[in-house]
Scaffold this motif. Sequence first.
Motif, short mmCIF file in Angstrom:
data_model
loop_
_atom_site.label_atom_id
_atom_site.label_comp_id
_atom_site.label_asym_id
_atom_site.label_seq_id
_atom_site.Cartn_x
_atom_site.Cartn_y
_atom_site.Cartn_z
N LEU A 80 46.80 24.55 38.54
CA LEU A 80 45.75 24.73 39.87
C LEU A 80 44.96 23.62 38.92
N VAL A 81 44.26 23.15 39.87
CA VAL A 81 43.50 21.98 39.15
C VAL A 81 42.15 22.17 39.91
N ILE A 82 41.21 22.18 39.48
CA ILE A 82 40.19 22.78 40.45
C ILE A 82 39.14 21.88 39.85
N THR A 83 38.24 20.49 40.75
CA THR A 83 37.64 19.34 40.47
C THR A 83 36.46 18.99 39.86
N HIS A 84 35.63 20.72 40.77
CA HIS A 84 33.93 20.01 40.69
C HIS A 84 34.02 21.51 40.14
N ALA A 85 32.45 21.41 39.75
CA ALA A 85 31.57 22.57 38.82
C ALA A 85 30.85 23.28 39.94
N SER A 86 30.02 24.05 39.36
CA SER A 86 29.62 25.60 40.53
C SER A 86 28.13 24.88 41.32
N GLY A 87 27.89 24.43 40.75
CA GLY A 87 26.29 23.74 41.48
C GLY A 87 25.35 24.28 41.02
N ASP A 88 24.60 24.65 42.70
CA ASP A 88 23.34 24.65 42.78
C ASP A 88 23.69 26.96 42.59
N GLU A 89 24.50 26.80 42.70
CA GLU A 89 24.94 28.68 43.23
C GLU A 89 25.08 29.29 41.86
N GLY A 90 24.63 28.32 40.50
CA GLY A 90 25.38 29.53 39.21
C GLY A 90 26.86 29.79 38.91
N ASP A 91 26.65 30.39 37.99
CA ASP A 91 28.41 30.66 36.86
C ASP A 91 28.81 32.13 37.26
N ALA A 92 28.12 32.39 37.79
CA ALA A 92 28.87 34.16 37.67
C ALA A 92 30.40 34.12 38.25
N TYR A 93 30.52 33.80 39.21
CA TYR A 93 31.82 33.17 40.34
C TYR A 93 32.56 32.43 39.58
N ALA A 94 32.60 31.81 38.57
CA ALA A 94 33.59 30.72 37.74
C ALA A 94 33.68 31.69 36.92
N VAL A 147 32.58 27.29 44.30
CA VAL A 147 31.27 28.47 45.29
C VAL A 147 32.11 30.08 45.28
N GLU A 148 31.30 31.14 45.67
CA GLU A 148 31.97 32.46 46.18
C GLU A 148 32.39 31.95 47.96
N ARG A 149 32.25 31.18 48.49
CA ARG A 149 32.94 31.15 49.84
C ARG A 149 33.88 30.13 49.60
N LYS A 150 34.51 29.31 48.94
CA LYS A 150 35.10 28.38 48.43
C LYS A 150 36.82 29.85 47.93
N GLY A 151 36.73 31.26 48.28
CA GLY A 151 37.25 31.54 48.10
C GLY A 151 38.47 31.23 47.22
N ILE A 152 38.71 31.01 46.42
CA ILE A 152 39.25 30.43 45.44
C ILE A 152 40.46 31.46 44.14
N GLU A 153 39.98 32.85 44.75
CA GLU A 153 41.06 33.46 44.62
C GLU A 153 42.37 33.45 45.13
N HIS A 154 42.20 33.06 46.53
CA HIS A 154 43.41 33.02 47.16
C HIS A 154 44.39 31.30 46.91
N ALA A 155 43.81 30.81 46.14
CA ALA A 155 44.24 29.45 45.15
C ALA A 155 44.82 30.04 44.06
N ILE A 156 44.42 30.91 43.75
CA ILE A 156 45.12 31.70 41.93
C ILE A 156 45.89 32.48 43.01
N GLU A 157 46.38 33.43 43.95
CA GLU A 157 47.13 34.48 44.26
C GLU A 157 48.49 33.29 44.95
N LEU A 158 48.48 32.47 45.55
CA LEU A 158 49.05 31.73 46.11
C LEU A 158 49.92 31.18 45.03
N VAL A 159 49.23 30.39 43.11
CA VAL A 159 50.15 29.65 42.62
C VAL A 159 51.26 30.84 42.21
N ARG A 160 49.89 31.90 42.11
CA ARG A 160 50.79 33.64 41.65
C ARG A 160 52.60 34.06 42.17
N ARG A 161 51.56 33.74 43.42
CA ARG A 161 53.02 33.85 44.37
C ARG A 161 54.49 33.13 44.14
#
Length: 445
Positions: free
Chosen positions: A262-276, A240-254
Motif C-alpha cells: 500500500l503506497v500513500i502519496t501525500h503527507a498529513s498537511g495542516d491537520e497534524g500527525d496523530a492520524y498518521a 488525514v482522518e476523513r480519508k479512511g485509510i484504515e479501510h485501505a489497510i484492511e482491504l490489503v490484508r484481506r
Amino acid sequence: MHPPKKKKRVAFVSTRIAGTDGVSLEIEKWARVLEDRLGFECRYIAGKCDRPADRSAVIPEMHFAHPEIASISRCAFVEERRDRQLTEDIARLTRHLRDKINEAIHSLEADVLIVENALTIPMNVPLGIALVQEIQELGIGTLAHHHDFRWERERFLVNSIDDLLRYAFPPALPHIQHVVINSLAGEQFSRRTGQSCRIIPNVMDFENPPPPPDDYARRFRKEIGIAQDDVLILQPTRVVERKGIEHAIELVRRLELPNARLVITHASGDEGDAYAKHIVEFARLLGVELIFTNERVSEFRSQTKDGRPAFTIADAYSQADLVTYPSEYEGFGNAFLEALYFRKPIVCNRYAIYRTDIEPCGFRVVLFDGFITPETIDHARRVLSDPEYRDEMTEHNYQTGKRFFSFSILEDDLRSIIGQPHNIHRVLGRTFRGPSCPHRRAELR
C-alpha cells in the motif's frame, strides 16, 4: 489600424497556490480553461505561490502557516469568549493585508477576482475579512470558489469569532458569484446563508488522455522498493482522518496477496500527525506494508534534497495496479477523477457526495458502503486477476468521465459566468475602475 484589444485579466486569490493540494490543482485546471479556451490572462495572489513571478504577487501573511496567522487560529478555535488581544491582532493584520492586496490588484491590473477557498474555510481569518472589505470598496467582480466550508470541519465548531465567520466565511456581497463543487454543499450554502450559488464540479482534461508511461515513470516502483511483479495499491491522498485509510489497510490484508504493498502519496498537511501514527500502528498490527512516498512525489519531476529522483503523481498512477479511495467525506473527489483519467480501477467508499453527484453517472468501481465486505474483496480480486474485465471497466469509466467531468463542462460553466464581457458586468458586478465615490475621486486629484 486599431491596437489589439487588451485581454481581460483574472486574478486567482488563495492562501496557497503551490504544490499538489486539491485547491492548487483545481486552480491550474481553471487557469488552463480561462487562458486556452476563453482568452483571459491569469494572475495569482497568494501567501505561497509557484506560478511565474511576473504574473504573481506573494504576500506571506496570506498563508495559513504564517506564524501570526497560525497564532490567531490557535486562539480563535478553543473557546467561545474572545480575548481583547485576539480582536486587536485580527484587526491589525486585516489592515496590513488590505494594503497589500489592494496593491497587488492594482499592480496585476486584475479585472476579475477568483477567490479560492479563502472566503470559505477560516484558515486565515484576517485574510477573509480583508478580502470582503477590499471587494466591497473596489466593486471588483468576484467569483468565490468554495471547496469545503467551516461547518463541515469539526475543529471550527467551537470558536470565539462567530461574528467574523458570519461576516466573511462566506460573505454576502452583490458582486460576488458563489460557486460550490457539489450539490449537497449548494443546499447547505443556500440554507445557511440565504444566498444562491452555482455548482461546478471538479474536472479533468479527458479530451486529452495522458501519455503512456516512459522510462522515468517506470523507475517509480524500483525507487520506492517495489518489484515489478508486486501488486502496487495506491492511496493517492493526504494522511488525514476523513480519508479512511484504515479501510485501505484492511482491504490489503484481506486480499491475502503476499506481494501487495500500500503506497500513500501525500503527507498529513495542516491537520497534524496523530492520524498518521495511528494508521502506521494499525498496519503493523495487520501485517500490511505501508510505503509513504510524500518526499518522492512532487508537482514536477525533480530531485529530492538527498539527490534521489522525485516523481509526479501521474508517474505514481501510471504504475498502480489498483487505487483505493475509502474516504468518509470528500468535497468532491479529485483523486477519484484522477484514477479515471489514468484508467486505473478504483475501490471506493460510498461517501455522501459520491452517492449524490458521482454514482448516478454510472461509473463501474469496486464499492463498499462504510465497511469492507466479502463481496468487496471478491470484486477487487477479480479486477486484479482478470485483465479483460479490468480494461473494459477502466475504459467505460474514462468515457463516462469525459461525458460528465471534462474541461468542456468547465468551459461552458465559466463562459456563462465570466466568459463574455457583458457577463462580467451583469453577473459579477462592475469590473475595477478605481474609486467610485465622487468625494474620493476629488481627494485623489
